[in-house]
Design a protein around this motif. Structure first.
Motif, short mmCIF file in Angstrom:
data_model
loop_
_atom_site.label_atom_id
_atom_site.label_comp_id
_atom_site.label_asym_id
_atom_site.label_seq_id
_atom_site.Cartn_x
_atom_site.Cartn_y
_atom_site.Cartn_z
N ASN A 21 -4.75 48.40 11.57
CA ASN A 21 -3.40 48.51 12.11
C ASN A 21 -3.25 47.91 13.50
O ASN A 21 -2.23 48.11 14.16
CB ASN A 21 -2.95 49.97 12.14
N ILE B 65 0.44 47.93 15.45
CA ILE B 65 0.65 48.87 16.56
C ILE B 65 1.04 48.13 17.82
O ILE B 65 2.01 48.49 18.51
CB ILE B 65 -0.61 49.71 16.78
N GLN B 66 0.33 47.07 18.15
CA GLN B 66 0.62 46.36 19.40
C GLN B 66 1.92 45.57 19.32
O GLN B 66 2.67 45.51 20.31
CB GLN B 66 -0.56 45.46 19.77
N SER C 5 -6.23 48.18 24.78
CA SER C 5 -6.51 49.40 24.02
C SER C 5 -7.92 49.88 24.30
O SER C 5 -8.73 49.19 24.91
CB SER C 5 -6.34 49.16 22.52
#
Length: 317
Positions: free
Chosen positions: A99, A103-104, A119
C-alpha cells in the motif's frame, strides 16, 4: 493501467543490481495503487541488471540508460524523463510494501501543502532477514524543521515528493557525493512543508554492494567536508572532487563488506537487542579488518546488558 498519463513516477536508479532488482520491481508492480510508471535508470550496469528488467512484461516499466555517472546524475536524468507530477523514490535493492503508493499519494493529494512525505522503514540484511524498524527523528513538519542540519530527515527510498519542487531547486547536486539527498533536503526544507508517516511503507536492504557505508568508516576529512557543506548549504566542484577521491578509495569490496557487517552488528545491539547475532556479524568484520580496534570493542560490548549498551551509546554519541 493509465500508462500514458501516470499519476506517480516511481524513480529507481540501478547499478549492477541484478541480484536484487527483480524482487524490487515485483514489489512495485504489486502495488494496490496502479496508476504509475516505474522509471528505471540503468546507470551503466555491467552485470545482468538490464536482462532482469527486460524479463518483466509490464507496460508501466520504462527503462532508460546512461553511462555510469553515479546515483545523483541518474536521478536527475530520471527526473528529466518522469511524466508524473509526483515522484516516489525507490532503490533497486529495497522492497515496497503493497500500500506504499496508495497511502502516500492519497496523503499528498489530501494535504497539498506538503511537498515531501517520508515514512518509517524496516531494515533487513542482504539475505532479507529483518533487523529493526527505523522511525525518523522527526514526524511532524515542526519537528523536521527543528532538526539539526547534520541529521538527515528522511530515508531516501521512502520519500514521495512533488517533482516541480525538486526541479525548481536544481535537482540533486552531483557534487554531494553519497549524500545528494541530504544536501537536497537542507536546501528545500527552508521553504517547504514535509512530514514522515509513522507506519512502515518499505523494507530497506543493507548489503555490501550498497554505496552507503557506516559514517564511522569515513575519514575525518570526508566528514568535515560533508557537514560543512550541509551547514552552509553550498558545495563547490572542488569539494565534490575531493569527496569523490576520498570515497573512491574506500569502495573496495573488502572495506564495504567490513562496514556492512559492523553496521549490522551495531543495529543488532542498539535497535533490536540480539547480542548473539551481533557477535556473528562482528566476527565477520574482524576477520576482514583485524586491525580495527573499534571492531573488538564492539564485540566486547555485545556481552553487556542492553540497558548499559543504550546508556553507553548516549554518552558517547
Amino acid at each position: 493501467m493509465h500508462t500514458n498519463d501516470p499519476k506517480v513516477t516511481v524513480l529507481m536508479p540501478a547499478y549492477n543490481a541484478a541480484k536484487y532488482i527483480g524482487e524490487a520491481i515485483a514489489s512495485v508492480l504489486e502495488q494496490s495503487f496502479a496508476n504509475f510508471e516505474l522509471l528505471i535508470v540503468n546507470d551503466g550496469s555491467t552485470d545482468d541488471t538490464e536482462k532482469v528488467i527486460r524479463s518483466f512484461n509490464d507496460p508501466r516499466i520504462v527503462l532508460i540508460d546512461q553511462e555510469n555517472k553515479g546515483i545523483a546524475a541518474a536521478l536527475n536524468f530520471g527526473l528529466a524523463h518522469a511524466r508524473a507530477p509526483y515522484i516516489a523514490r525507490f532503490d533497486a535493492d529495497d522492497i515496497c510494501l503493497p500500500n506504499r503508493l496508495k497511502i502516500q499519494y492519497h496523503f499528498i493529494t489530501a494535504y497539498p501543502e506538503y511537498s515531501i512525505i517520508g515514512s518509517a522503514v524496516d531494515y533487513m540484511d542482504a539475505d532479507g532477514h529483518f533487523i529493526f524498524t527505523h522511525h525518523p527523528e522527526g514526524h511532524l513538519n515542526e519537528e523536521i524543521q527543528q532538526l539539526k542540519y547534520s541529521v538527515c530527515p528522511f530515508i531516501h527510498s521512502s520519500v514521495f515528493y512533488k517533482k516541480e519542487v525538486v526541479l525548481n531547486n536544481g535537482g540533486y547536486n552531483e557534487h554531494a557525493y553519497t549524500y545528494e539527498d541530504h544536501f537536497l533536503w537542507v536546501n528545500i526544507l527552508k521553504n517547504e512543508k514535509a512530514c514522515n508517516l509513522s507506519q512502515t511503507l518499505i523494507r530497506v536492504r543493507l548489503n555490501p554492494e550498497s554505496i552507503t557505508i557506516d559514517e564511522k568508516w569515513r575519514t575525518r576529512k570526508f566528514r568535515s567536508i560533508k557537514y560543512n557543506t550541509l551547514k552552509n548549504r553550498v558545495i563547490t566542484a572542488a569539494e565534490g572532487d575531493e569527496l569523490y577521491q576520498i570515497g573512491g578509495k574506500q569502495y573496495s569490496p573488502k572495506i564495504k563488506e567490513g562496514a556492512y557487517y559492523a553496521l549490522c552488528a551495531k543495529k543488532y545491539l542498539l535497535n533490536n537487542y540480539q547480542p548473539e547475532r551481533a557477535r556473528i556479524n562482528m566476527v565477520m568484520a574482524i576477520n576482514l579488518h583485524p586491525l580495527r580496534l573499534d571492531n573488538y570493542l564492539l564485540y566486547l560490548v555485545s556481552y553487556c546488558p542492553e540497558r548499559f549498551i543504550n546508556w553507553l551509546h548516549k554518552v558517547t554519541s
